[in-house]
Scaffold this active site. Structure first.
Site, mmCIF file in Angstrom:
data_model
loop_
_atom_site.group_PDB
_atom_site.id
_atom_site.type_symbol
_atom_site.label_atom_id
_atom_site.label_comp_id
_atom_site.label_asym_id
_atom_site.label_seq_id
_atom_site.Cartn_x
_atom_site.Cartn_y
_atom_site.Cartn_z
ATOM 1 C CG HIS A 97 33.566 28.797 52.042
ATOM 2 N ND1 HIS A 97 33.376 29.935 52.790
ATOM 3 C CD2 HIS A 97 32.572 27.945 52.394
ATOM 4 C CE1 HIS A 97 32.312 29.771 53.551
ATOM 5 N NE2 HIS A 97 31.807 28.578 53.334
ATOM 6 C CG ASP A 103 39.671 27.749 53.506
ATOM 7 O OD1 ASP A 103 39.604 27.126 54.581
ATOM 8 O OD2 ASP A 103 38.669 28.060 52.839
ATOM 9 C CD GLN A 111 34.991 21.461 53.882
ATOM 10 O OE1 GLN A 111 34.962 20.278 54.234
ATOM 11 N NE2 GLN A 111 34.012 22.315 54.144
ATOM 12 C CE LYS A 121 33.683 24.323 57.633
ATOM 13 N NZ LYS A 121 32.256 24.322 57.362
ATOM 14 C CB CYS A 162 29.619 29.310 50.906
ATOM 15 S SG CYS A 162 28.422 29.429 52.213
#
Lengths: 397, 144
Positions: A111, A188, A191, A214, A352
């Site tokens: 991303h 990261d 997700q 999220k 993105c």
């Protein structure tokens, strides 16, 4: 499952864009309202009862997050989102450390938030950003990481699960190999943390970034996890109230300990407090159960989508709730507009991940990102709408 | 105009857009126009003959509304003066924003007269006009 907990699901929509943001359970909404209506004071004051209550709730969330990740509470910093966390890591920790020629490994499926902060280190510090090659399924393998590591590699910065391909990266193995070679690993988790169990001690990652919104929590809040000894060396980007112990002159500034030192200004108190309820909620259901449900839903969707001859699935293999695809000959955005007419919310675009096209040769796609509250019947509706190409063309305008 | 005819015109210009090709000719000005909220992204090439727009072409990736709108706009604007073109752009903008507009200068672009009903599509229809306005205004300022 648990649909009754989500007021948004009473609306007449089929929400399949959970990778962008998730819906909020009532307990999270109620907790936000509770703060604003019952003890709406600032944090870190404690001179009167309601302020003391705020501190308890605020720091209570920090403990809950720490326990959720198997970290220590002083290793949990509240930020404005995963983006903020990743920028703090790149700019606050690595910028002073990095030297010209040092190499940073990322992938083309990251991303923007896990690309641009590293590009900045290249542009401003002379570091070199390199890409770990993706295999034929666009996955990252330990072997490909090994191939890219040189004596100059300083950082591996990758998502645990990417937002278009949805592949789960072997973070634990990568961390082990990286640490044997004195390389830092930044993960990261935007997700992954909302959808599977993440144990930072087990993974042994150096930093982890993710967003509350999220994972069924409020907007405007992110988490930065860093190993204690590393956070100690992360320069605060923001200076101001709440993070200093004392100051008399430019040469006499005493800062507070981590993590408070890294949370200058009045924090997003309402969101932090409400996020505590989101963590409680997830714990009550169980992350393993959530993961199992989402993988089941993915398979259910893939098994049906694959039968539609003009649908190209980009990520056939992925252990997450993310399915990216295109309807042959129709621009993804037009399909999304068509689905919107039937109240089906999916994302179209490049998501993105703007350099992913170099690997997939696909510049844009539709993305369905599932959450545990989605149902077989919602998927049936989606598939039925996609099963008639003439209807899509006729109604996409 | 009958909705079915509008639809047919839009689809025809989407499936067979006019003037969609790359231009590698220095006598053309180029402007890029993109929607930040989506992935529509077009390059528009313009060639002037004095004050008159002699030719326009475009290339890029965009949705059906943007592509068809660009094709229809080009069809309408070739041969117009800069002033006439800017007037058409103003009228198109007024139309999609439900303000007063003059239908007779818009040609086939009136097929988007109902686009205000789909808020998210308004910026798609306006995309080429936004780019062209930028190019024409730049030209006015003598910057290009």
């Amino acid at each position: 499952m648990n649909r009754e907990d989500f007021p948004m699901l009473e609306e007449d929509i089929i929400y399949l864009d959970n990778g962008a943001t998730s819906l909020k359970p009532k307990c999270v909404i109620d907790k936000t309202v509770e703060y604003y209506s019952k003890y709406s004071a600032n944090a870190h004051r404690g001179d009167y009862d309601i302020s003391y209550k705020v501190d308890q709730e605020y720091e209570g969330t920090r403990e809950k997050v720490a326990e959720f990740l198997n970290a220590d509470s002083e290793e949990i910093v509240f930020t404005s989102g995963a983006t903020d966390s990743l920028n703090m890591i790149a700019t606050g920790f690595f910028a002073p450390l990095i030297e010209a020629g040092d190499e940073i490994l990322i992938t083309t499926s990251e991303h923007a938030s896990n690309v641009l902060p590293w590009f900045r280190l290249q542009n401003e510090k002379g570091a070199i950003v390199k890409y770990i090659p993706l295999d034929s399924n666009y996955h990252v393998t330990l072997d490909n990481v090994k191939k890219m590591v040189t004596p100059n590699t300083k950082i591996i910065a990758i998502a645990e699960i990417t937002n278009v391909i949805g592949d789960v990266r072997p973070i634990k193995e990568i961390c082990k190999f990286a640490h044997e070679n004195n390389i830092f690993v930044v993960v990261d988790g935007a997700q992954s943390v909302p959808h599977k169990k993440v144990d930072v001690k087990d993974l042994d990652c150096d930093f982890l970034a993710f967003s509350a919104h999220k994972m069924y929590g409020p907007t405007g809040l992110g988490i930065l996890y860093g190993k204690k000894e590393l956070l100690e060396n992360l320069n605060p980007i923001n200076l101001g109230g709440g993070m200093n112990e004392s100051f008399d002159s430019p040469s006499e500034i005493l800062l507070k300990d981590i993590p408070t030192r890294l949370e200058a200004g009045t924090p997003n108190i309402a969101s932090v407090i409400a996020f505590g309820s989101a963590i409680d909620y997830l714990n009550k259901i169980g992350m393993d159960k959530i993961n199992e449900r989402e993988l089941y839903l993915r398979k259910y969707l893939i098994d049906k989508l694959i039968k539609i001859p003009y649908i190209d699935i980009i990520n056939l293999e992925a252990d997450s709730g993310i399915v990216s695809f295109n309807v042959e000959g129709i621009f993804s955005q037009d399909v999304a507009f068509y689905l919107n007419k039937y109240k089906v919310c999916v994302r179209a675009g490049n998501h993105c991940a703007k350099i992913l096209k170099n690997a997939t040769k696909v510049t844009n796609s539709l993305r369905v990102s599932l959450a545990f509250y989605n149902t077989e019947s919602e998927i049936d509706t989606l598939v039925e709408l996609l099963s008639n190409k003439d209807k899509i063309v006729k109604e996409m305008l | 105009m009958d909705p079915e005819i509008k639809r047919e015109i839009i689809m025809e210009h989407y499936q067979n857009p006019l003037h969609r090709h790359h231009v590698d000719d220095k006598s053309y000005d180029m402007v890029n126009t993109a929607n930040s909220s989506c992935i529509d992204n077009l390059n528009i090439y313009i060639k002037y003959d004095g004050d008159v727009i002699k030719d326009i072409a475009f290339e890029g990736e965009a949705c059906a509304i943007s592509i068809s709108s660009t094709s229809i706009m080009i069809e309408n604007l070739i041969g117009k003066t800069r002033e006439e073109a800017l007037n058409i752009i103003d009228n198109f903008e007024n139309m999609i924003n439900e303000k007063e507009y003059s239908e007779d200068v818009l040609g086939n672009a009136v097929v988007y007269s109902d686009i205000y009903k789909q808020n998210s599509r308004k910026s798609c229809a306006f995309l080429p006009y936004r780019g062209l306005r930028e190019a024409l205004t730049k030209k006015d300022n003598g910057k290009s």
